[in-house]
Write a protein that holds these residues in place. Structure first.
Motif, mmCIF file in Angstrom:
data_model
loop_
_atom_site.group_PDB
_atom_site.id
_atom_site.type_symbol
_atom_site.label_atom_id
_atom_site.label_comp_id
_atom_site.label_asym_id
_atom_site.label_seq_id
_atom_site.Cartn_x
_atom_site.Cartn_y
_atom_site.Cartn_z
ATOM 1 N N ILE A 1 -3.317 -0.791 -12.402
ATOM 2 C CA ILE A 1 -3.091 -1.865 -11.430
ATOM 3 C C ILE A 1 -1.978 -1.473 -10.464
ATOM 4 O O ILE A 1 -2.097 -1.653 -9.249
ATOM 5 N N ALA A 2 -0.929 -0.907 -11.017
ATOM 6 C CA ALA A 2 0.249 -0.578 -10.204
ATOM 7 C C ALA A 2 -0.028 0.535 -9.197
ATOM 8 O O ALA A 2 0.694 0.672 -8.196
ATOM 9 N N SER A 3 -1.084 1.283 -9.460
ATOM 10 C CA SER A 3 -1.370 2.425 -8.583
ATOM 11 C C SER A 3 -1.735 1.992 -7.162
ATOM 12 O O SER A 3 -1.672 2.794 -6.224
ATOM 13 N N GLY A 4 -2.136 0.753 -7.025
ATOM 14 C CA GLY A 4 -2.501 0.277 -5.674
ATOM 15 C C GLY A 4 -3.965 0.498 -5.333
ATOM 16 O O GLY A 4 -4.410 0.182 -4.226
ATOM 17 N N ILE A 5 -4.710 1.014 -6.305
ATOM 18 C CA ILE A 5 -6.141 1.279 -6.028
ATOM 19 C C ILE A 5 -6.927 -0.017 -5.829
ATOM 20 O O ILE A 5 -7.879 -0.063 -5.037
ATOM 21 N N GLU B 1 -6.583 -9.369 -11.197
ATOM 22 C CA GLU B 1 -5.738 -8.735 -10.175
ATOM 23 C C GLU B 1 -6.508 -8.594 -8.869
ATOM 24 O O GLU B 1 -5.997 -8.914 -7.793
ATOM 25 N N ILE C 1 -5.582 -10.312 -5.301
ATOM 26 C CA ILE C 1 -5.415 -9.524 -4.070
ATOM 27 C C ILE C 1 -6.326 -10.084 -2.979
ATOM 28 O O ILE C 1 -5.899 -10.316 -1.846
ATOM 29 N N GLU D 1 -5.914 -2.765 -4.437
ATOM 30 C CA GLU D 1 -5.712 -3.248 -3.071
ATOM 31 C C GLU D 1 -6.648 -2.517 -2.102
ATOM 32 O O GLU D 1 -7.214 -3.118 -1.191
ATOM 33 N N LEU D 2 -6.795 -1.226 -2.334
ATOM 34 C CA LEU D 2 -7.703 -0.446 -1.484
ATOM 35 C C LEU D 2 -9.158 -0.820 -1.741
ATOM 36 O O LEU D 2 -9.989 -0.805 -0.832
ATOM 37 N N TYR D 3 -9.415 -1.189 -2.990
ATOM 38 C CA TYR D 3 -10.768 -1.637 -3.370
ATOM 39 C C TYR D 3 -11.137 -2.868 -2.553
ATOM 40 O O TYR D 3 -12.222 -2.946 -1.963
ATOM 41 N N VAL D 4 -10.204 -3.827 -2.508
ATOM 42 C CA VAL D 4 -10.475 -5.060 -1.754
ATOM 43 C C VAL D 4 -10.570 -4.752 -0.249
ATOM 44 O O VAL D 4 -11.373 -5.350 0.465
#
Lengths: 264, 192
Positions: A7-11, A41, A45, A13-16
């Motif tokens: 989750i923390a990796s930020g992936i 999560e 987002i 957010e990029l997914y959304v």
């Protein structure tokens, strides 16, 4: 797998944002299904982006009805494929129409034929009727002339009574002395057997002398049963005997069917 | 953690419903489509608006986008991403295509020239929209400028990580983490 680290990796957010490759997307979707935290999560987002983007929306709100109308009219523009369909439709209608036409024509033809034959029957009937009328008229004329003849004042009526051979038989002789004619009404005589014929005799009584007046030929086919014969004789009585065809020179008194004397 | 549990409780039936809605929508159920429209139209129109900066035009494009997704409903597949992301992508492309079309070519040379913050600076500040904008401002004003930029580029303008890195002149690896931090901040702002 360390979910927190993932989750923390930020992936997510990029997914959304839709910035991942197809492969990465599949993987995230897979993890989201496996780990509820990841799913949650992602949703949070998304919710934040939804909230942010909502604030940027044009002030005047858009109506779904406009879109509804457009997809509805697109529905009709799908029906714009109708031209193709229409051709098919026309094709079917065309065939249906020609079929109906053919059936209709056949029906009319048959009806026409039927009417023609009916007309022919009616025509034949009319001819028959005309014939019958003519016959009736002829028959009437005959009857009238017969009646006229019998009503002639010079006519003498001589009733002939049945004799031993056939007591029920009778006949009448209408004798016009002036015209020297007799009309034999043979209605009361039985039909002669084949090969036999009735013969009419004029009799003088003193001495008893028979003279042949003639034969009642075609007895069966003559419906009136009235026969006109020449009678130049001075008759005192008339008799009718049954004789072999062609008649006899002298009467066979055993076959005397009717006999009557001239009165007065 | 308390907050997330509560969210989870409300989010779960929402997910169920969303999946059902999407399925029905894909089966050309207009009422399901209307529900989805209600859920996403403003957001999508907002994203388009950040790109075209013209409300009337934004609405036109937005309408086109929803008509388009109706017709392309079958092409959406949940394994490829969020339903919202799918529409978002279509909307971005439609808006960018519009901007690249002849009529706008000369007017806007660079899509990234302005971030969405510009939209949130209405002429007047006494009307309802302005009051509404208060809450919004709270959402955004607390975002640092670098967050506004990165969210704008990644979510609304559809820049790839590499493009964002180039645009903002930051290392590629930083894009992902900075974005993560900015979204976290946005979420924090929403809770307040």
């Amino acid at each position: 797998m360390d979910v927190k680290e993932y989750i923390a990796s930020g992936i997510l957010e990029l997914y959304v944002a839709g910035q991942l490759s197809g492969e990465e997307n599949l993987k995230v979707a897979e993890y989201a299904e496996m780990y509820p935290e990841i799913q949650q999560e992602i949703e949070e987002i998304e919710a934040s982006i939804l909230a942010l983007s909502k604030t940027l929306s044009p002030k005047s709100s858009m109506q779904f009805d406009d879109i509804k109308q457009r997809i509805a009219s697109d529905g009709t523009s799908k029906v714009v494929k109708l031209p193709n369909r229409k051709v098919n439709w026309l094709w079917y209608v065309g065939w249906a129409a020609s079929l109906i036409l053919a059936v209709g024509a056949a029906y009319l033809y048959l009806q026409n034929e039927e009417l023609k034959s009916e007309i022919k029957v009616v025509k034949d009937q009319r001819i028959d009727f005309e014939k019958q009328i003519e016959e009736a008229q002829n028959s009437l004329a005959e009857s009238e002339s017969l009646l006229e003849t019998l009503r002639d004042r010079n006519i003498k009526v001589v009733p002939l009574g049945g004799q031993e051979v056939s007591p029920a038989s009778y006949a009448k002789v209408y004798w016009n002395k002036e015209q020297q004619k007799v009309f034999i009404d043979a209605q009361g005589l039985p039909e002669p057997p084949e090969g036999m014929v009735y013969q009419v005799w004029s009799l003088t009584l003193n001495p008893l002398t028979p003279t042949s007046v003639g034969l009642l030929e075609d007895f069966i086919s003559d419906e009136n049963r009235i026969f006109a014969l020449e009678n130049p004789n001075y008759s005192e009585a008339f008799g009718i005997t049954l004789e072999p065809a062609g008649g006899s020179a002298s009467p066979n008194l055993e076959q005397l069917y009717a006999l009557g004397t001239v009165s007065g | 953690m308390r907050g997330s549990v509560a969210l989870c409780a409300t989010a779960q039936p929402f997910i169920m419903k969303l999946e059902v809605l999407i399925t029905r929508f894909q089966q050309k159920d207009v009422s399901a489509f209307e529900r989805l429209y209600g859920m996403y139209a403003e957001n999508i129109c907002g994203v388009i608006n950040t790109i075209v900066r013209n409300e009337t035009l934004a609405q036109e494009i937005c309408q086109d986008v929803f008509v388009k997704i109706w017709h392309n409903a079958a092409s959406y597949n949940s394994s490829k991403g969020r339903f919202f992301t799918w529409i978002l992508n279509i909307a971005r492309n439609a808006a960018i295509d519009e901007m690249r079309s002849k009529s706008y070519k000369n007017q806007k040379k660079n899509l990234s020239a302005d971030s969405f913050v510009g939209i949130l600076e209405p002429e007047g500040s006494h009307n309802e929209a302005a009051i509404d904008a208060e809450g919004i401002r709270r959402l955004i004003n607390r975002l640092k400028q670098k967050c506004v930029e990165i969210i704008d580029l990644l979510y609304f303008k559809g820049y790839t990580q590499k493009e964002v890195a180039e645009e903002l002149e930051i290392p590629l690896g930083t894009v992902k983490t900075r974005n993560r931090n900015c979204i976290s901040q946005l979420r924090e702002n929403m809770k307040k």
